[in-house]
Enzyme design. Sequence first.
Site, PDB file in Angstrom:
ATOM      1  CB  CYS A 114      76.934 -19.616   5.969  1.00 42.82           C
ATOM      2  SG  CYS A 114      76.590 -17.835   6.048  1.00 42.82           S
TER       3      CYS A 114
ATOM      4  CG  HIS B 127      70.571 -28.235  -2.359  1.00 41.03           C
ATOM      5  ND1 HIS B 127      69.504 -27.368  -2.394  1.00 41.03           N
ATOM      6  CD2 HIS B 127      71.579 -27.605  -3.018  1.00 41.03           C
ATOM      7  CE1 HIS B 127      69.846 -26.267  -3.054  1.00 41.03           C
ATOM      8  NE2 HIS B 127      71.101 -26.388  -3.430  1.00 41.03           N
TER       9      HIS B 127
ATOM     10  CG  HIS C 175      86.377 -31.900  20.171  1.00 37.40           C
ATOM     11  ND1 HIS C 175      86.536 -31.404  21.447  1.00 37.40           N
ATOM     12  CD2 HIS C 175      87.362 -32.834  20.001  1.00 37.40           C
ATOM     13  CE1 HIS C 175      87.577 -31.997  22.015  1.00 37.40           C
ATOM     14  NE2 HIS C 175      88.082 -32.874  21.172  1.00 37.40           N
TER      15      HIS C 175
ATOM     16  CG  HIS D  45      77.358 -21.293  10.329  1.00 42.83           C
ATOM     17  ND1 HIS D  45      78.391 -20.404  10.167  1.00 42.83           N
ATOM     18  CD2 HIS D  45      76.254 -20.664   9.861  1.00 42.83           C
ATOM     19  CE1 HIS D  45      77.940 -19.289   9.620  1.00 42.83           C
ATOM     20  NE2 HIS D  45      76.643 -19.431   9.428  1.00 42.83           N
TER      21      HIS D  45
ATOM     22  CG  HIS E 262      81.732 -12.756  22.773  1.00 47.41           C
ATOM     23  ND1 HIS E 262      82.966 -12.214  23.084  1.00 47.41           N
ATOM     24  CD2 HIS E 262      80.813 -12.059  23.487  1.00 47.41           C
ATOM     25  CE1 HIS E 262      82.801 -11.234  23.955  1.00 47.41           C
ATOM     26  NE2 HIS E 262      81.503 -11.123  24.222  1.00 47.41           N
TER      27      HIS E 262
ATOM     28  CG  ASN F 149      77.613 -15.447  10.378  1.00 47.15           C
ATOM     29  OD1 ASN F 149      78.442 -16.119   9.765  1.00 47.15           O
ATOM     30  ND2 ASN F 149      76.305 -15.587  10.184  1.00 47.15           N
TER      31      ASN F 149
END
Length: 532
Positions: free
Chosen positions: A258, A337, A429, A433, A462, A466
């Site tokens: 993702c 990572h 802002h 994720h 919502h 995802n």
Amino acid sequence: MSGEHTLLSTEIVNRGIEASGPDAGSPTFSVRVRRRLPDFLQSVNLKYVKLGYHYLISHAVYLATIPVLVVVFSAEVGSLSREELWRKMWEETSYDLATVLAFFSVLAFTIAVYFMSKPRPIYLVDFACYRPSDDLKASNAEFIEMARKSGKFDEESLAFQSRILKSSGIGDETYVPKSIFSTGNCATMKEGRAEASMAMFSALDELFDKCRVRPKDVGVLVVNCSLFNPTPSLSAMIVNHYKMRGNILSYNLGGMGCSAGIIALDLARDMLQANPSSYAVVVSTEAVSFTWYTGRNRSMLIPNCFFRMGCSAVLLSNRRRDFRRAKYRLEHIVRTHKGADDRSFRCVYQEEDDQRIKGLSISRDLMEVGGHALKANITTLGPLVLPFSEQLLFFATLLHRHVFSKSADSTNAAASKPYIPDYKLAFEHFCIHAASKAVLDALQKNLELEDRHMEASRAALHRFGNTSSSSIWYELAYLEAKGRVRGGDRVWQIAFGSGFKCNSAVWKAMRRVRRPNLNPWLNCVDRYPVGR
């Protein structure tokens, strides 16, 4: 051992009335033990702070030397009166043509080297997010009912997925491909290509229309999709569909989870730095039909409940003339990572279950592993974005803690907590994720964010679920649809995924962003935030 207990949380779950067995008719309860997100702001690793300052220093060499030269020159000139300065310049100095030409040649050469070595600014001209057709929309109740009719799940697995959905934070208007509810195998190459092409081409059509750019003008193409990687690649599908030019630099990233959307941005940035006056398109998507699992392993059933259809397409440019029409300028990308650690590497893992059914396994260690990756990432990012006052307080208390904790007793060391930087001072802002409600709740608590900072992430979860690597763009689209992005605002996009990786991108708004005419939130943005 006490440190391990702090990462565990318990929950008593009412499982209802026992239907059969020796305890029939009696209420039953179970105790659920979960790992919570570690308090990563209270355990900062000094090496990531040093890495962040290394990034800062390597990019600020000119800012460090030029002020020194200005101060020295000003001090020298300031010690002279106006008459003395005039006499030194014109009366006591003799000029010849060769000296003047040599001086201006050196000056021009120095200026040219400076501008040639300076990294080109990367602009985000515009972006588009795919909004599937309404016939692909499914409420949570319809999702469970269609899964039941497919005949692929037993009642126990359906009940488990239903419980997950109730606490997921996902609403009743997300989109799923029809193929996953068919009685046959949905993870076929035909279904995968159909799903990917529908999402990618829709997003790209909108992007080219909004930016008034021809596909043949694009010089760099980067596509990321974690689980569906056909041959020819998805990037080749796009080149073929739009008949792009033959010398296009195309890349296809697979298996990177993702957080791959920011990795794709990083690759596109590097390509633009090496290729002047170019456009780059970054496409981020995921094939839901290839995340679908039909077995009984609960850790592999979890992705079924969260992943939904989505795709984003972003147009980047390094052309200076795009300065006026660009929405944002890319400020920083920081990648972390943790794959060297075995637990991190296996916490999101694609494999077969005992019945050789392929699926995506989610480890119980996910929250803890993700917390450590996030801690490392934001600690590295801090020196690049935090105000100087915050950096000074943070670094001073951290240095004090590391220097004096060795000589202090354990009680004093425990009482000396590091200063927690206020990241709300660095960004206007936040686009975090939208993995799940539990993850967003934990991040809000640990980063000490307000509800308004989490609004875009919760709304995206919502409304769209995802959507994997494209979720951060649905969140930015939400902020634009609300009309909240003003000139000079800083936007923090942060994503995390398998590997385990945590990546951040920082953007600065070039101007006030007006509410776009094409936006996935049209006709529904006024309903958010939920429960206001």
